[in-house]
Design an enzyme around this catalytic site. Structure first.
Site, PDB file in Angstrom:
ATOM      1  N   SER A   1       8.645 -11.935  10.634  1.00 35.34           N
ATOM      2  CA  SER A   1       9.609 -10.889  10.928  1.00 35.34           C
ATOM      3  C   SER A   1       9.734  -9.845   9.810  1.00 35.34           C
ATOM      4  O   SER A   1      10.325  -8.787  10.002  1.00 35.34           O
ATOM      5  CB  SER A   1      10.989 -11.507  11.183  1.00 35.34           C
ATOM      6  OG  SER A   1      11.454 -12.186  10.014  1.00 35.34           O
TER       7      SER A   1
ATOM      8  N   LYS B   1      14.183  -6.290   2.572  1.00 39.28           N
ATOM      9  CA  LYS B   1      14.269  -6.488   4.020  1.00 39.28           C
ATOM     10  C   LYS B   1      15.705  -6.232   4.464  1.00 39.28           C
ATOM     11  O   LYS B   1      16.660  -6.606   3.755  1.00 39.28           O
ATOM     12  CB  LYS B   1      13.830  -7.916   4.353  1.00 39.28           C
ATOM     13  CG  LYS B   1      13.749  -8.244   5.843  1.00 39.28           C
ATOM     14  CD  LYS B   1      13.226  -9.661   6.026  1.00 39.28           C
ATOM     15  CE  LYS B   1      13.111 -10.068   7.489  1.00 39.28           C
ATOM     16  NZ  LYS B   1      12.568 -11.438   7.638  1.00 39.28           N
TER      17      LYS B   1
ATOM     18  N   SER C   1       7.812 -16.015   8.127  1.00 39.25           N
ATOM     19  CA  SER C   1       8.083 -14.575   8.168  1.00 39.25           C
ATOM     20  C   SER C   1       7.773 -13.813   6.894  1.00 39.25           C
ATOM     21  O   SER C   1       7.886 -12.596   6.868  1.00 39.25           O
ATOM     22  CB  SER C   1       9.545 -14.329   8.561  1.00 39.25           C
ATOM     23  OG  SER C   1       9.752 -14.635   9.914  1.00 39.25           O
TER      24      SER C   1
END
Length: 478
Positions: free
Chosen positions: A145, A70, A169
């Protein structure tokens, strides 16, 4: 070559049937073939990945396995933007501890994945650069997210990826994209090098195709880190040894006082079916209560923005990142932050600053911290009766783009089942438990005791063995 599970890749490498470079090339080919549609990656380091694969020798728990990170995890010499204009050209001078641990284990980083800006969102629609699409339905969101990491694994572009979980997330996009998503106990995995959103809630964890793969990755990234003051002095455990496939005698807690009125009927039916399969496999189902979890979303949206307000104060145009022109220092601050931050980030900074301001601190932030203690105490009482707590991961399957982006409250309620575990610092995992009639994945969430990932993984792995179906190939596979 098709990207398989971490375990299958490791077995192939150990038998010398394939090389690390073979798997990197396979991963890069899948990215080239699919990412134009999915848009999971913000940066692909093809040449760097090939060089890392060719240089590999020796031994390691993930030797030769390609993966993605990420884009809020710092990578030395590689862009790390947190999907924000304010960090658009930022290249860190150091790497996150998890990146260093994966490199030491022999993993091969192929690229950085898209996300909601500064991890603030539940749909990856808040990225400043692009909208990641759900591989199962390209007109639906992948969740957030960590939507880019979830979509990259679901589409078969990498066998695993890391995300961060502040209020759901990892687990919520795992549910939306039909993969396994694990949020470890707070402190189990070092946060050094993670671009902070809410420091008392953030935790790093893996997306994988199977629970066993999640255990492999957790083993590689966990352990005490002196560079992170919140890192717990816990020994690294053999998580794969806990995967017995057996749930006999395991007590499964079912929450009876959650408001289920907003839960999609297909989600409820799939979760009820999963509980029945666990019971048929020998688990004992126990009714429990978590009375203060009804206040978890409100509590979270005071604590998390307050911490974000403090953490994001560093992006001022002076030290690094974007700097806008201004005739005075104050004007430069205002323009930099106005141009650099997106709407959702600004919204949360303002909420957090207000909650911490003079005259409101006691009324909002302090009361939220007291409620957080009550939520944690509810879990402690519940775990005297059960070993693992089971809920839906999200109240609905993936929704269409634009469906909730203009209604922040509706978007925030997506995390109603995941937020309590973050407030209590507990480990949680999402495992696919079904599909809607329209082919959208549904996730089953399990929450365990603090630092008892072994029991959590055992229960999730055992469910995977008895659930009676394999996730079909996503739409993007054609």
């Amino acid at each position: 070559m098709t990207i398989h599970s971490v375990k299958a890749i490791l077995e192939s490498l150990q038998k010398k049937e394939t090389s690390p470079l073979d798997w990197v090339e396979a991963s890069l080919a899948e990215i080239a073939n699919k990412d134009g549609k999915v848009q999971a990656f913000l940066h692909v380091d093809a040449e760097g990945a090939r060089q890392r694969a060719q240089a590999l020798e020796g031994s390691g728990g993930l030797l030769g396995v390609p993966y993605a990170l990420k884009d809020n995890l710092c990578t030395e010499g590689m862009p790390t933007t947190a999907a924000s204009r304010i960090l658009e050209n930022y290249i860190p001078p150091y790497s996150a501890t998890v990146a260093n641990k994966l490199a030491a284990a022999g993993g091969v980083l192929v690229g950085k994945t898209n996300m909601d800006e500064f991890a603030m969102g539940s749909s990856t629609e808040n990225s400043a650069f692009q909208k990641t699409r759900n591989p199962y339905h390209l007109d639906h969101v992948p969740g957030g997210s960590s939507g880019g990491s979830a979509a990259a694994v679901a589409a078969g572009m990498v066998p695993f990826a890391l995300g961060s979980d502040t209020g759901g997330s990892i687990r919520q996009p795992a549910s939306f994209c039909g993969v396994v998503g694990l949020k470890p106990t707070y402190g189990r995995v070092s946060r050094f090098g993670l671009i902070a959103f809410a420091s008392s809630l953030d935790q790093i964890g893996p997306f994988t195709r199977t629970v066993e793969d999640a255990a492999y990755v957790l083993q590689a990234i966990s352990g005490h880190d002196p560079l992170d003051s919140t890192s717990a002095p816990q020994p690294t455990e053999d998580f794969t040894a806990a995967l017995t496939g057996d749930v006999k005698g395991l007590r499964i807690g079912v929450v009876t006082d959650f408001d289920m009125s907003g839960v999609d009927p297909e989600v409820k039916a799939a979760v009820d079916g999963a509980i029945a399969k666990l019971q048929a496999a020998g688990a004992e189902v126990v009714e429990i209560q978590l009375p203060h979890s009804q206040y978890a979303v409100a509590t979270y949206y005071l604590i998390a923005p307050a911490e974000a307000s403090s953490n994001l104060a560093r992006y001022d145009g002076v030290r690094y990142g974007k700097r806008a022109a201004g005739e005075t220092l104050l004007e430069m601050y205002e323009r930099t932050r106005s141009e650099g931050f997106g709407i959702e980030v600004k919204r949360r900074i303002m909420i957090g600053t207000y909650a911490l301001s003079s005259g409101y601190y006691d009324a909002y932030y302090l009361r939220a911290q007291k409620m957080r203690t009550l939520i944690r105490q509810d879990y402690e009482a519940a775990f005297e009766k059960c070993d693992v707590i089971v809920t839906p991961t999200a109240p609905t399957p993936a929704f269409r783009f634009g469906e909730k982006v203009d209604n922040p409250l509706q978007m925030y309620l997506n995390d109603v089942f995941t937020i309590p575990a973050n407030l209590a610092g507990l480990p949680g995992i999402s495992v696919p438990c079904g599909l809607t009639q329209s082919g959208l994945p549904i996730g089953l969430q399990m929450v365990g005791r603090a630092f008892d990932e072994r029991t959590l993984l055992r229960a999730a792995h055992a469910y995977e063995q008895v659930r009676g179906f394999e996730m079909p190939a996503p739409e993007v596979n054609g």
